[in-house]
Motif scaffolding. Structure first.
Motif, PDB file in Angstrom:
ATOM      1  N   GLY A  26     -31.585 -41.128  23.349  1.00 14.03           N
ATOM      2  CA  GLY A  26     -30.540 -41.131  22.330  1.00 14.03           C
ATOM      3  C   GLY A  26     -30.570 -39.986  21.355  1.00 14.03           C
ATOM      4  O   GLY A  26     -29.919 -40.051  20.300  1.00 14.03           O
ATOM      5  N   MET A  27     -31.314 -38.921  21.654  1.00 15.53           N
ATOM      6  CA  MET A  27     -31.361 -37.772  20.759  1.00 15.53           C
ATOM      7  C   MET A  27     -30.539 -36.626  21.331  1.00 15.53           C
ATOM      8  O   MET A  27     -30.353 -36.514  22.544  1.00 15.53           O
ATOM      9  N   ALA A  28     -30.055 -35.760  20.448  1.00 11.23           N
ATOM     10  CA  ALA A  28     -29.345 -34.554  20.869  1.00 11.23           C
ATOM     11  C   ALA A  28     -30.319 -33.388  20.779  1.00 11.23           C
ATOM     12  O   ALA A  28     -30.942 -33.183  19.737  1.00 11.23           O
ATOM     13  N   VAL A  29     -30.457 -32.628  21.857  1.00 19.23           N
ATOM     14  CA  VAL A  29     -31.446 -31.554  21.921  1.00 19.23           C
ATOM     15  C   VAL A  29     -30.747 -30.229  22.187  1.00 19.23           C
ATOM     16  O   VAL A  29     -29.901 -30.133  23.087  1.00 19.23           O
ATOM     17  N   TYR A  30     -31.129 -29.195  21.422  1.00 13.26           N
ATOM     18  CA  TYR A  30     -30.599 -27.853  21.588  1.00 13.26           C
ATOM     19  C   TYR A  30     -31.761 -26.877  21.644  1.00 13.26           C
ATOM     20  O   TYR A  30     -32.803 -27.106  21.023  1.00 13.26           O
ATOM     21  N   VAL A  31     -31.608 -25.789  22.397  1.00 14.48           N
ATOM     22  CA  VAL A  31     -32.698 -24.860  22.639  1.00 14.48           C
ATOM     23  C   VAL A  31     -32.307 -23.446  22.221  1.00 14.48           C
ATOM     24  O   VAL A  31     -31.239 -22.959  22.589  1.00 14.48           O
ATOM     25  N   LEU A  32     -33.184 -22.798  21.461  1.00 19.70           N
ATOM     26  CA  LEU A  32     -33.041 -21.388  21.102  1.00 19.70           C
ATOM     27  C   LEU A  32     -34.258 -20.634  21.631  1.00 19.70           C
ATOM     28  O   LEU A  32     -35.319 -21.227  21.842  1.00 19.70           O
ATOM     29  N   ASP A  33     -34.125 -19.318  21.807  1.00 19.90           N
ATOM     30  CA  ASP A  33     -35.192 -18.594  22.489  1.00 19.90           C
ATOM     31  C   ASP A  33     -36.174 -17.899  21.565  1.00 19.90           C
ATOM     32  O   ASP A  33     -37.130 -17.292  22.039  1.00 19.90           O
ATOM     33  N   GLY A  34     -35.979 -17.945  20.257  1.00 18.56           N
ATOM     34  CA  GLY A  34     -36.927 -17.259  19.401  1.00 18.56           C
ATOM     35  C   GLY A  34     -36.698 -17.485  17.922  1.00 18.56           C
ATOM     36  O   GLY A  34     -35.749 -18.167  17.507  1.00 18.56           O
ATOM     37  N   GLY A  35     -37.598 -16.887  17.104  1.00 16.47           N
ATOM     38  CA  GLY A  35     -37.547 -17.100  15.667  1.00 16.47           C
ATOM     39  C   GLY A  35     -36.318 -16.546  14.999  1.00 16.47           C
ATOM     40  O   GLY A  35     -35.739 -17.169  14.113  1.00 16.47           O
ATOM     41  N   ARG A  36     -35.894 -15.350  15.409  1.00 16.83           N
ATOM     42  CA  ARG A  36     -34.697 -14.763  14.813  1.00 16.83           C
ATOM     43  C   ARG A  36     -33.479 -15.656  15.075  1.00 16.83           C
ATOM     44  O   ARG A  36     -32.641 -15.856  14.201  1.00 16.83           O
ATOM     45  N   SER A  37     -33.402 -16.160  16.293  1.00 15.90           N
ATOM     46  CA  SER A  37     -32.284 -17.046  16.645  1.00 15.90           C
ATOM     47  C   SER A  37     -32.300 -18.305  15.791  1.00 15.90           C
ATOM     48  O   SER A  37     -31.256 -18.801  15.378  1.00 15.90           O
ATOM     49  N   LEU A  38     -33.492 -18.819  15.520  1.00 11.98           N
ATOM     50  CA  LEU A  38     -33.631 -20.022  14.694  1.00 11.98           C
ATOM     51  C   LEU A  38     -33.106 -19.775  13.284  1.00 11.98           C
ATOM     52  O   LEU A  38     -32.353 -20.585  12.746  1.00 11.98           O
ATOM     53  N   ILE A  39     -33.494 -18.664  12.677  1.00 11.23           N
ATOM     54  CA  ILE A  39     -33.058 -18.376  11.312  1.00 11.23           C
ATOM     55  C   ILE A  39     -31.546 -18.223  11.250  1.00 11.23           C
ATOM     56  O   ILE A  39     -30.887 -18.707  10.324  1.00 11.23           O
ATOM     57  N   ARG A  40     -30.966 -17.557  12.244  1.00 15.37           N
ATOM     58  CA  ARG A  40     -29.511 -17.413  12.271  1.00 15.37           C
ATOM     59  C   ARG A  40     -28.844 -18.774  12.400  1.00 15.37           C
ATOM     60  O   ARG A  40     -27.844 -19.059  11.744  1.00 15.37           O
ATOM     61  N   TYR A  41     -29.385 -19.610  13.281  1.00 12.21           N
ATOM     62  CA  TYR A  41     -28.811 -20.938  13.503  1.00 12.21           C
ATOM     63  C   TYR A  41     -28.819 -21.748  12.204  1.00 12.21           C
ATOM     64  O   TYR A  41     -27.832 -22.400  11.862  1.00 12.21           O
ATOM     65  N   MET A  42     -29.919 -21.696  11.465  1.00 17.35           N
ATOM     66  CA  MET A  42     -30.066 -22.549  10.293  1.00 17.35           C
ATOM     67  C   MET A  42     -29.271 -22.060   9.098  1.00 17.35           C
ATOM     68  O   MET A  42     -29.190 -22.746   8.085  1.00 17.35           O
ATOM     69  N   LYS A  43     -28.660 -20.884   9.198  1.00 13.77           N
ATOM     70  CA  LYS A  43     -27.728 -20.463   8.162  1.00 13.77           C
ATOM     71  C   LYS A  43     -26.409 -21.217   8.292  1.00 13.77           C
ATOM     72  O   LYS A  43     -25.605 -21.252   7.358  1.00 13.77           O
ATOM     73  N   GLN A  44     -26.157 -21.806   9.459  1.00 14.28           N
ATOM     74  CA  GLN A  44     -24.903 -22.504   9.725  1.00 14.28           C
ATOM     75  C   GLN A  44     -25.083 -24.014   9.876  1.00 14.28           C
ATOM     76  O   GLN A  44     -24.151 -24.773   9.650  1.00 14.28           O
ATOM     77  N   ASP A  45     -26.266 -24.450  10.255  1.00 14.32           N
ATOM     78  CA  ASP A  45     -26.450 -25.857  10.590  1.00 14.32           C
ATOM     79  C   ASP A  45     -27.903 -26.237  10.358  1.00 14.32           C
ATOM     80  O   ASP A  45     -28.775 -25.376  10.283  1.00 14.32           O
ATOM     81  N   MET A  46     -28.174 -27.547  10.259  1.00 13.68           N
ATOM     82  CA  MET A  46     -29.524 -28.030  10.039  1.00 13.68           C
ATOM     83  C   MET A  46     -29.847 -29.142  11.035  1.00 13.68           C
ATOM     84  O   MET A  46     -29.139 -30.144  11.094  1.00 13.68           O
ATOM     85  N   PRO A  47     -30.919 -28.971  11.829  1.00 16.49           N
ATOM     86  CA  PRO A  47     -31.333 -30.052  12.720  1.00 16.49           C
ATOM     87  C   PRO A  47     -32.135 -31.105  11.962  1.00 16.49           C
ATOM     88  O   PRO A  47     -32.504 -30.905  10.797  1.00 16.49           O
TER      89      PRO A  47
END
Length: 266
Positions: A26-47
Motif C-alpha cells: 500500500g505504499m507509493a514508491v519513486y526512484v531517483l538516481d542520485g543526490g542532486r536529483s533528490l535535492i531538485r525533487y524536494m524543491k517541488q515535493d516532499m516524500p
C-alpha cells in the motif's frame, strides 16, 4: 496511497524487488538516481520517507544527509548499504539518519523499519510530510512557520486566517479531503471555518498560489468529494472530475526513473 517512499540510488535490481514489495503493502514508491536529483525533487515535493542506497554511483549517504540538514529538511531517512565497519553506520546516524540497514536488505525487515520510523514520528507529534517550515510550489515559496509567502523572491500578502488551511493541504498531499473533514480538522483554529465559507477561502488561496486561478493546478476540486492538493502542480483539467474515484497521481517522470538522467553526485 498516502505513504510515499523515495528511493535514491542506482541499483535497479534491488530497488525493483523492494519497491514492488512495498507497493504491494500500500505504499507509493519513486526512484531517483542520485543526490542532486533528490535535492531538485524536494524543491517541488516532499516524500514521507527517503531510502538512501549508500555506495552506489551518485550516492554518498553522509554527503546527502549533510546537504539535507543544511537545507532545513527533516524528512526521515533510512540508509542501506555495505558499511566497511560500524563507524560508517554510526556516522550516518549522527548525521540524522533514522536507521541503517546492512545489505543484503530483507524486504520484510525494511518494511518493519519504515513502519517504526513513521510510528515514532506520529508519537512525537511530527507530520509524515516533513520540511513544512519551507516549501516550494513553482515560483511560490512558503514559510509556514513564519507565515510568509514570496513569488520569485518578492513578498506576497496572504491573510493569516488562510495559513491553517494552507498547512492542512501541505500536510496531506494527493489526499482527497472532504469539506466536512477540513472543517473538522480546523475546528480548533481561531478562524472559525465552516463548510459554507470553505469554498471562498479556497478561492482566495488559489488567487495567491495558482499561475491561473481559473485553471488551478495545486488545489484541485474533486466533484462530490472535496479537494486534493498536488504539490508538483500537475493536476488535470478541468477542475471538476466526473469519475467518483478519480485521484491525482504524481508526475509520471518521477516514477522509477529520474527526469534528469545526467545527474552527478553531490
Amino acid at each position: 496511497m498516502n505513504t510515499r517512499i523515495l528511493f535514491v540510488g542506482h541499483d535497479p535490481a534491488a530497488f525493483g524487488m523492494l519497491s514492488d514489495f512495498l507497493e504491494s503493502r500500500g505504499m507509493a514508491v519513486y526512484v531517483l538516481d542520485g543526490g542532486r536529483s533528490l535535492i531538485r525533487y524536494m524543491k517541488q515535493d516532499m516524500p514521507s520517507l527517503i531510502v538512501l542506497r549508500d555506495g552506489t554511483p551518485n550516492v554518498q549517504a553522509t554527503t546527502i544527509l549533510q546537504t539535507l540538514h543544511n537545507a532545513g529538511h527533516d524528512t526521515p531517512v533510512i540508509v542501506i548499504g555495505y558499511p566497511k565497519d560500524a563507524v560508517d553506520a554510526i556516522i550516518c546516524l549522527e548525521l540524522g539518519a533514522e536507521d541503517y540497514l546492512r545489505m543484503p536488505c530483507d524486504s520484510h525487515e525494511l518494511l518493519a523499519r519504515i513502519h517504526n520510523v513513521l510510528r515514532r514520528r506520529l508519537q512525537n507529534g511530527q507530520s509524515l510530510l516533513p520540511g513544512l517550515g519551507k516549501f516550494q510550489l513553482g515560483s511560490i515559496a512558503l514559510d509556514l512557520r513564519a507565515q510568509e509567502v514570496t513569488r520569485d523572491g518578492r513578498p506576497v500578502t496572504l491573510h493569516p486566517s488562510l495559513f491553517p488551511l494552507l498547512r492542512l493541504f501541505v500536510e496531506h498531499p494527493l489526499t482527497v479531503l472532504s469539506r466536512r473533514t477540513i472543517v473538522a480538522k480546523l475546528r480548533d483554529t481561531p478562524v472559525g471555518y465552516s463548510e459554507r465559507s470553505l469554498d471562498v477561502l479556497v478561492w482566495r488561496l488559489r488567487q495567491v498560489l495558482e499561475p491561473d486561478p481559473s485553471l488551478p493546478r495545486f488545489i484541485q476540486t474533486i466533484r462530490g468529494r472535496g479537494y486534493v492538493f498536488s504539490p508538483s502542480g500537475t493536476g488535470s483539467h478541468p477542475t471538476d472530475f466526473d469519475e467518483p474515484d478519480a485521484t491525482l497521481q504524481p508526475p509520471p517522470a518521477s516514477r522509477r526513473t529520474d527526469q534528469h538522467p545526467q545527474a552527478i553526485p553531490l
